[in-house]
Design an enzyme around this catalytic site. Sequence first.
Site, short mmCIF file in Angstrom:
data_model
loop_
_atom_site.label_atom_id
_atom_site.label_comp_id
_atom_site.label_asym_id
_atom_site.label_seq_id
_atom_site.Cartn_x
_atom_site.Cartn_y
_atom_site.Cartn_z
N CYS A 1 0.80 -1.10 -0.05
CA CYS A 1 0.05 -0.16 0.13
C CYS A 1 1.02 1.29 0.08
O CYS A 1 0.20 2.33 -0.38
CB CYS A 1 -0.81 0.17 1.33
SG CYS A 1 -1.59 -1.58 1.73
N ASP B 1 -1.74 -2.40 7.75
CA ASP B 1 -3.00 -3.17 8.53
C ASP B 1 -3.03 -4.70 8.21
O ASP B 1 -3.39 -5.47 9.15
CB ASP B 1 -4.47 -2.55 8.10
CG ASP B 1 -4.96 -1.36 8.95
OD1 ASP B 1 -4.05 -0.29 8.78
OD2 ASP B 1 -5.93 -1.50 9.79
N CYS C 1 -2.22 3.35 2.89
CA CYS C 1 -2.81 2.12 3.60
C CYS C 1 -4.16 2.50 4.57
O CYS C 1 -4.15 3.97 4.66
CB CYS C 1 -1.79 1.53 4.76
SG CYS C 1 -2.44 -0.27 5.21
N ASP C 2 -4.80 1.92 5.10
CA ASP C 2 -6.12 2.33 5.79
C ASP C 2 -6.34 3.51 6.73
O ASP C 2 -6.81 4.54 6.31
CB ASP C 2 -6.66 1.13 6.70
CG ASP C 2 -6.95 -0.06 6.19
OD1 ASP C 2 -6.82 -0.18 4.91
OD2 ASP C 2 -7.54 -0.98 6.82
N CYS D 1 -5.09 -2.55 -0.68
CA CYS D 1 -6.25 -3.83 -0.71
C CYS D 1 -7.17 -3.22 -1.96
O CYS D 1 -7.86 -2.26 -1.51
CB CYS D 1 -6.67 -4.18 0.59
SG CYS D 1 -5.26 -4.71 1.67
N GLU E 1 -8.25 -4.21 14.89
CA GLU E 1 -9.30 -4.90 13.78
C GLU E 1 -9.14 -6.40 13.97
O GLU E 1 -7.92 -7.07 14.42
CB GLU E 1 -8.89 -4.64 12.48
CG GLU E 1 -9.32 -3.11 11.99
CD GLU E 1 -8.82 -2.78 10.59
OE1 GLU E 1 -8.27 -3.72 9.83
OE2 GLU E 1 -9.35 -1.84 10.09
N SER F 1 -12.19 -5.37 10.23
CA SER F 1 -11.38 -4.75 8.80
C SER F 1 -12.65 -4.58 7.91
O SER F 1 -13.59 -5.14 7.91
CB SER F 1 -10.53 -5.91 8.42
OG SER F 1 -10.25 -5.80 7.13
FE1 FES Z 1 -3.12 -1.52 3.26
FE2 FES Z 1 -5.15 -3.17 3.16
S1 FES Z 1 -3.17 -3.64 4.40
S2 FES Z 1 -5.04 -1.09 2.51
#
Ligand code: FES
Length: 591
Positions: free
Chosen positions: A68, A100, A141-142, A227, A480, A505
């Site tokens: 990511c 994540d 990432c998230d 992701c 998560e 998640s």
């Molecule tokens: Fe980075 Fe899913 S682990 S967006």
Amino acid sequence: YLEFVRSSSPTGVDNKPKLNRYSTHLTREHDFPGAQAMLFAAGVPDRLAMQTAPHVGIASVWWEGNPCNMHLLDLAKEVKKAVQSRDMLAWQYNTVGVSDAITMGNQGMRFSLQTREIIADSIETVTCAEAHDANITIPGCDKNMPGCIMGMARHNRPSLMIYGGTIDKGYSKTLRRPINVATCYEAFGAYTYNTLRQPDDGGDTSKTKDEIMEDLERNACPGAGACGGMYTANTMATAIESMGLSLPGSSSTPATSPAKMRECAKAAEAIKTCLELDITPKKLITKRSFENALVITMALGGSTNAVLHFLAMAVTAGVELTLDDFQRVSDKIPFIADLAPSGKYAMADLYEIGGIPSVQKFLIAAGLLDGDIPTVTGKTLAENVASWPSLPADQVIIKSLESPIKKSGHIQILKGNFAPAGAVAKITGKEGLKFVGKARTFDKEVQLNEALNRGEIPAGENLVLIVRYEGPKGGPGMPEQLKASAAIMGAKLTNVALVTDGRYSGASHGFIVGHVTPEAAVGGPIALVEDGDEITIDAETNSISMAVSDEELEKRRQKWTPPRMVVTRGVLAKYAALVSDASHGAVTDLF
Ligand code: FES
């Protein structure tokens, strides 16, 4: 749109703000010769640039070791070149982040949510301390996206966000279908319960379960990018683009596509427009733009994490947004996207049929999305997408509004004696609308994971698996729990619902309820549940309740003692001491 700028800008377009109005305090005349000496050393080319050029901070959440984020430094360098070519000074810097997916299911996950605050703190700190006039953020990432927006709202200087982009699809030769990282987590459940098989459709079925796992792990993530389903990263990027805070197409342009590099080049023009028109984050982060964020999240089936992050962004920007707003929008917006995790397709597939701007165009035409909100391009959202292609007539990813997957949104806000201050459920309808089962409690997720590893969750009676002491303070860090939810899906345990004061998640699906507030660590009712209590989750009445009388709950409360804090020093201890509850976004600067 110009009306908006005139009415909201302290100076107005006729009396444009100086583009270097923050940095000029350091760079005018010879007021701060030491600062200027440092800036010359760092790369300011000449006296004219020193005194007139705006300073643009470029904050990427780059680090190696996570798809990511691993390419964000390259994107930042492209942005820097473009900013410099437009007579502005570009200063790259970095914030930390964590993955994540990599931290999921282990102790590292406790560190994930609090990185959102560290990212916001870093961007606020560098922008204000270094007197930057504008800010371009590049998250992946998230937690990166809400962290960047919170940082931008705190310093409130002209800003925009470039999303690092979605990953391409992986492909499994043994399963003979597209896969992604969530496939690996789900396969873990099937692996444990010995149901991991190659498809029995006439092909080679000789692979062992370990060989299948090897194939999945090797091929789920084919390169850079976040992701690929409608998980948290793509959800947040989509919402932020629909709020006008990133360039058109940013959320659906794949990370490795040449179009992502072109977006980086275009960002320079947009940030100059923001500087010239004094378009600041708080002019864009409004109740109206949050309405768009909620609409697109419901329409596309976005992650429940969006609830927590939108609340945090709103608290930071001073916008009044509550859990009730989520339910109100969820009640009126149909869920229409066949996107993972509950559907078949990935963001990379959506890109092929026009991407998010085409979806926005469709929703604006239907009167569901507000096309009149201002954006970082200096134009309205509707103007931004006007030249974008409409969704093709024969596409199958976005359903019609007349035949949606579900007539209302998938995110349900539940309240009741189990969660008096709210809980967040993701109900796509596929798993039904009501679940009644006996409680089985786990203090910490690791206990549930161990029970799953041992194959101890029976497939017979309806069970509500409750994971507690995993909230913002109790975790600490509200980890998560994809590992458990994915394992349960993979093991096809359709007789269970999962409930937690932690989070799930964005890749989770099934009957799941998270963000239970108040959390167990502060004595919320979730701490008082006992094994065997009957729990009812009802998405039609938006309630979550336990069949335990008030008197009995009071008796249990008298016996309950607060847990001993497991973390007493370091970043998680600071976080646990400062963090607000999940219904207020779990932020650390709300006192
Ligand atoms: Fe980075 Fe899913 S682990 S967006």
